[in-house]
Design a protein around this motif. Structure first.
Motif, PDB file in Angstrom:
ATOM      1  N   ARG A 129      -5.670  -6.272  -1.528  1.00 22.11           N
ATOM      2  CA  ARG A 129      -4.470  -6.651  -0.785  1.00 22.11           C
ATOM      3  C   ARG A 129      -4.905  -7.222   0.551  1.00 22.11           C
ATOM      4  O   ARG A 129      -5.966  -6.873   1.077  1.00 22.11           O
ATOM      5  N   THR A 155      -2.744   6.114  -2.739  1.00 19.68           N
ATOM      6  CA  THR A 155      -3.744   5.074  -2.984  1.00 19.68           C
ATOM      7  C   THR A 155      -5.036   5.435  -2.251  1.00 19.68           C
ATOM      8  O   THR A 155      -5.003   6.076  -1.207  1.00 19.68           O
ATOM      9  N   ARG A 207      -7.853  -0.999  -9.800  1.00 21.64           N
ATOM     10  CA  ARG A 207      -8.371  -1.428  -8.499  1.00 21.64           C
ATOM     11  C   ARG A 207      -7.732  -2.765  -8.166  1.00 21.64           C
ATOM     12  O   ARG A 207      -7.530  -3.598  -9.047  1.00 21.64           O
ATOM     13  N   SER A 208      -7.435  -2.974  -6.879  1.00 18.29           N
ATOM     14  CA  SER A 208      -6.803  -4.226  -6.478  1.00 18.29           C
ATOM     15  C   SER A 208      -7.206  -4.580  -5.057  1.00 18.29           C
ATOM     16  O   SER A 208      -7.716  -3.745  -4.312  1.00 18.29           O
ATOM     17  N   ASP A 267      -2.965   6.630 -10.100  1.00 13.97           N
ATOM     18  CA  ASP A 267      -1.895   6.784 -11.088  1.00 13.97           C
ATOM     19  C   ASP A 267      -2.017   5.755 -12.207  1.00 13.97           C
ATOM     20  O   ASP A 267      -1.775   6.056 -13.366  1.00 13.97           O
ATOM     21  N   LEU A 290      -8.503  -1.496  -2.892  1.00 16.43           N
ATOM     22  CA  LEU A 290      -7.815  -0.233  -3.146  1.00 16.43           C
ATOM     23  C   LEU A 290      -8.025   0.256  -4.574  1.00 16.43           C
ATOM     24  O   LEU A 290      -8.311  -0.537  -5.475  1.00 16.43           O
ATOM     25  N   TYR A 291      -7.816   1.556  -4.748  1.00 14.86           N
ATOM     26  CA  TYR A 291      -7.794   2.151  -6.080  1.00 14.86           C
ATOM     27  C   TYR A 291      -6.501   2.954  -6.204  1.00 14.86           C
ATOM     28  O   TYR A 291      -6.191   3.779  -5.338  1.00 14.86           O
ATOM     29  N   ASP A 292      -5.750   2.693  -7.272  1.00 15.88           N
ATOM     30  CA  ASP A 292      -4.519   3.433  -7.557  1.00 15.88           C
ATOM     31  C   ASP A 292      -4.820   4.413  -8.680  1.00 15.88           C
ATOM     32  O   ASP A 292      -4.942   4.012  -9.839  1.00 15.88           O
ATOM     33  N   ILE A 323       0.868  -1.186   0.000  1.00 14.35           N
ATOM     34  CA  ILE A 323       0.000   0.000   0.000  1.00 14.35           C
ATOM     35  C   ILE A 323       0.903   1.234   0.000  1.00 14.35           C
ATOM     36  O   ILE A 323       1.826   1.334   0.802  1.00 14.35           O
ATOM     37  N   GLU A 324       0.634   2.156  -0.912  1.00 14.00           N
ATOM     38  CA  GLU A 324       1.495   3.314  -1.092  1.00 14.00           C
ATOM     39  C   GLU A 324       0.740   4.623  -0.919  1.00 14.00           C
ATOM     40  O   GLU A 324      -0.487   4.663  -1.036  1.00 14.00           O
TER      41      GLU A 324
END
Length: 81
Positions: free
Chosen positions: A74, A30, A71-72, A67, A63-65, A26-27
């Motif tokens: 984790r 996000t 969507r993923s 950039d 999650l949604y990124d 997770i960054e």
């Protein structure tokens, strides 16, 4: 951040190094959409869900990124308190 209209969630502003969130990939930037299939729309709601988890429990984070426009899901294991 380029977030699709109507999307709600929490923006990750900081991730502690060597934390379970960091280990899960997770960054910063996000968007957390759900935690254990429950929508996350406030910090209070997020804290309630995380606080209700038992030490060592596995949490699923949707999650949604923005950039990558991806969507993923984790998973992360809560730390002992």
């Amino acid at each position: 951040f380029d977030i699709p209209a109507g999307m709600t969630g929490l923006l990750v502003q900081r991730v502690e190094p060597l934390s379970v969130a960091s280990d899960a990939g997770i960054e910063r930037g996000t968007i957390i959409l759900e935690l254990n299939r429950q929508a996350v729309n406030s910090i209070a709601g997020f804290r309630r869900l995380v606080g209700g988890a038992s030490p060592g429990e596995i949490l699923t984070v949707f999650l949604y990124d923005p950039d990558a426009d991806v969507r993923s899901i984790r998973t992360l294991r809560t730390e002992p308190r």
